[in-house]
Design an enzyme around this catalytic site. Structure first.
Site, short mmCIF file in Angstrom:
data_model
loop_
_atom_site.label_atom_id
_atom_site.label_comp_id
_atom_site.label_asym_id
_atom_site.label_seq_id
_atom_site.Cartn_x
_atom_site.Cartn_y
_atom_site.Cartn_z
N ASN A 171 1.68 -5.32 -3.32
CA ASN A 171 0.61 -5.15 -2.22
C ASN A 171 -0.45 -4.07 -2.88
OD1 ASN A 171 -1.56 -7.80 -2.02
ND2 ASN A 171 -1.74 -6.70 0.32
N HIS A 200 -10.96 -6.35 -1.65
CA HIS A 200 -11.83 -5.41 -1.11
C HIS A 200 -12.85 -4.74 -1.57
CE1 HIS A 200 -9.19 -7.05 2.12
NE2 HIS A 200 -8.05 -6.28 1.73
N GLU A 256 -6.06 -10.68 -0.91
CA GLU A 256 -7.32 -10.17 0.07
C GLU A 256 -8.86 -10.48 0.00
OE1 GLU A 256 -5.75 -7.23 2.38
OE2 GLU A 256 -3.37 -7.24 2.02
N GLU A 274 1.05 -1.17 -0.22
CA GLU A 274 -0.09 -0.37 0.02
C GLU A 274 0.77 1.18 -0.06
OE1 GLU A 274 -2.86 -0.72 3.35
OE2 GLU A 274 -2.84 -1.95 2.78
N ASP A 316 -12.64 -10.11 0.05
CA ASP A 316 -13.61 -10.50 0.62
C ASP A 316 -14.73 -9.75 0.06
OD1 ASP A 316 -13.10 -7.81 1.98
OD2 ASP A 316 -12.14 -8.71 3.54
#
Length: 694
Positions: free
Chosen positions: A441, A477, A507, A396, A509
């Site tokens: 990432n 996300h 990641e 990030e 979701d």
């Protein structure tokens, strides 16, 4: 469940009794209300409240039944609270046994770097600020940075909390002075339940953490940002602090983590559902795990569905090196060892990140920070040499405001002090561990926002400058209302393939947003999970697909967002079965497809310039606008037309751009070109430092 009779209070809170924890399902605001739009301490119906923020456009509404709602916009630090106020003349022993019932509903939370949800208060003589943290609005649980003394993990009122003590000098209820801070931070967040406040006081006192005379004990919602400010709403439709017997069975009903702290139920919730890994063949289908759940057999049974594991927090710098130069690999090793026990591969996450770092690292001067980056990467990669084959080296680093026209670095302490920290991290990692795959990432990189294009450009520039990078992690996300179209994520992954990079969806979701109780919500969520998996499997360089947690109650989103493949009892949902059906049709990688192409040249597609009089009607029909720039840049092409990016949003360009055999944006190769890459579009070559189709 028996009713709890509440003792009559003579001070500032009108109390009642609650039948069990029915408030978890039936909570709603009631009574008179007062809306506060600036910093204020007050009371309503004898219930004390406070709103405080250091910046932003904020408000809070407090109700006479004790419930309240906190709304913040671009706030650096924000808190609101409601509950009991005292006169600092009695200890908690003299007052009586204190409890709090609460229900939290998170709404549109963004850019939260630290947060505490639970109980907050002060005592005098000694002056102590205390927190009992049962939830948080940030992505990750508050870590060891909250206190300079970690007392350890203790079971308090049926759940495991980490206890910290801190000494701080700053603003307090008695002005700027030095005071103690006590923290109990729940291992697993819950959105609703009864907190035994006095049980925490008693545990602290056993550890030598002295409490004084009570000033207040209130239900708290606090959120802060290290960047441009945090935004969202923390709604508490039920909040009561009271003296009495408490609600019985408070850790077994309406508790989002009740199953996580038991190991006596050993039924296999995966019975009847074939394991995902049984059909994954050469593909890595994975999950983020947490060691504090490993004692729960239902959790372990769900883990067995996967063949790939990543530690949610245990392998980060904050999990390994809380003190400068003192490396503790216990938690990361425990994750790795459990993965090996279950026959799973293991992914490293993450070496360098700006968030949730210990104070020694964040406050280091530039030279110390630079050396610490090198030392940490060196020690960690050496420890796991030959065990972990892929690491997120940097996490990030690109600012959210990046809109596709170049990129902007996040103005973190890392960038401020060591502007080349990304290059330094990757160069160090390659030197220490030449065989490890090195990933960058980031989030908001799934093809929805302009940041997706900015990260692509950033990574491409790293290659151009010779910075060693092997892969990109797309966090993913998303939600049922904000999700990438299949063709966009498919094209984005394909473009990374053409850079010769490996791709992992890292990641994943899917929040249910405001459709959480709709009858078809799982079907809608399943479509999002499925599109991501299909796009990954369609591109030979996409070799890993990981969801960010096991059961819904494990998720950083909160159990109410229903964002994962298993429910709170670790039973597979429709989302799981949708992925299973896709994998059943998966034939494995073909021998004619190159899995990863590592190139030193920048053989990438250049954005095409096109005149823009109007754009495709198909694009307009989806609610997008035509690009305002008459020479808009084409970043993506599909059956709907050609797409550009303006102000971080997709827009339509016109349809004039070069193509070869209906693959828009790429020329045909001249005769004799060699095949260097193969995908569903055909065989690719390289001419004039650009991709072409054979």
């Amino acid at each position: 469940m028996k009713l709890s009779k509440i003792l009559t209070l003579t001070f500032s809170l009108a109390t009642s009794f609650v039948a069990g924890q029915s408030f978890c399902s039936n909570a709603k605001h009631s009574g008179q209300s007062v809306k506060v739009t600036s910093n204020k301490v007050g009371s309503i119906n004898g219930i004390g409240y406070e709103l405080w923020a250091d910046s932003g456009n904020n408000s809070a509404t407090f109700y006479s039944d004790g419930s309240f709602s906190c709304t913040f916009q671009y706030a650096k630090d924000y808190l609101c609270r409601s509950g009991l106020s005292f006169d600092s003349t009695k200890t908690h022993q003299q007052i009586g046994h204190m409890y709090a019932d609460f229900k939290l509903v998170k709404q549109n939370i963004q850019n939260v770097d630290y947060s505490y949800v639970g109980i907050y208060g002060w005592t005098r003589n000694p002056l102590v600020e205390f927190y009992v943290v049962d939830n948080w609005l940030s992505q990750y649980r508050p870590g060891d940075w909250v206190g300079n003394v970690k007392k350890g993990d203790y079971t308090i009122d049926g759940a495991v909390y980490t206890v910290y003590q801190n000494t701080r000098t700053g603003p307090s209820i008695d002005g700027n002075t030095t005071f103690k801070q006590y923290f109990s931070i729940r291992k697993q967040a819950r959105d609703c339940g009864t907190i035994d406040i006095t049980a925490h006081f008693q545990q602290w006192e056993k550890l030598g953490m002295t409490m004084g005379k009570m000033h207040e004990a209130k239900v708290l919602g606090e959120a802060g940002s290290n960047g441009g400010g945090t935004t969202g709403t923390a709604d508490f439709p039920y909040a009561k602090v009271y003296i009495g017997n408490g609600n019985s069975n408070n850790n077994t009903n309406n508790n989002n983590s009740s199953t996580n702290n038991t190991s006596n139920n050993t039924s296999n919730n995966n019975t009847g559902s074939t394991l995902l890994k049984d059909y994954a063949k050469d593909f890595r289908i994975g999950v983020a795990a947490n060691t504090n759940k490993f004692s729960n057999q239902n959790y372990i049974n769900a883990l067995k569905s996967f063949n790939y594991m990543v530690a949610e927090n245990g392998c980060k710098l904050s999990g390994i090196q809380q003190q400068k130069g003192v490396y503790n690999f216990n938690d990361c090793d425990a994750h790795y060892n459990k993965a090996k026990e279950l026959g799973m591969s293991f992914r490293g996450h993450c070496l360098i990140w700006h968030s949730y770092q210990p104070s020694w690292f964040q406050n280091a001067d530039a030279n110390t920070l630079k050396n610490s980056i090198v030392d940490h990467i060196t020690k960690v990669l050496q420890h796991y040499e030959g065990k972990i084959d892929a690491w997120d080296v940097v996490n990030e680093a690109i600012d959210d405001s990046s809109n596709g026209n170049g990129w902007k670095m996040r103005n973190s302490f890392l960038y401020q002090k060591v502007p080349n920290f990304v290059d330094l991290a990757f160069q160090t990692a390659r030197k220490v561990s030449p065989k490890t795959k090195l990933f960058y990432n980031d989030y908001n990189t799934e093809g929805i926002y302009g940041k997706s294009e900015s990260v692509y450009q950033f990574v491409k520039d790293m290659q151009k400058r010779g910075i060693p990078i092997d892969g990109v992690g797309i966090q993913y996300h998303v939600s049922v209302q904000s999700q990438p179209q299949y063709n966009k994520i498919n094209d984005l992954i394909s473009r990374y393939c053409k850079l010769g990079l490996e791709v992992h969806i890292t990641e994943l979701d899917v929040k249910c947003d405001n459709q959480c109780y709709a009858g078809d919500v799982q079907t809608k969520q399943a479509e999002v999970f499925s599109n991501a998996l299909k796009a990954c499997l369609a591109n030979s360089c996409c070799t890993g697909y990981l969801v960010w947690g096991v059961g819904d109650n494990d998720s950083w989103l909160g159990g109410d967002k229903k964002g994962l493949l298993f429910d709170g009892s670790y039973k597979p949902k429709a989302q799981y079965n949708a992925l299973l059906n896709i994998l059943k049709e998966y034939k494995g990688r073909t021998t004619t497809t190159t899995t990863t192409i590592k190139k030193t040249t920048t053989t990438t597609v250049r954005p095409q310039q096109t005149s823009n009089n109007n754009c495709s009607a198909k694009i307009l029909s989806q609610g997008y606008k035509c690009c305002s720039d008459k020479n808009c840049v084409v970043y993506y092409t599909d059956d709907d037309g050609t797409w550009g990016v303006e102000n971080g949003q997709w827009c339509g360009c016109n349809n004039k751009t070069k193509s070869c055999r209906n693959v828009v944006g790429y020329p045909c190769c001249s005769s004799g070109a060699a095949t260097v890459y193969t995908d569903n579009d055909g065989r690719w070559g390289v001419e004039n430092n650009d991709w072409c189709l054979i």
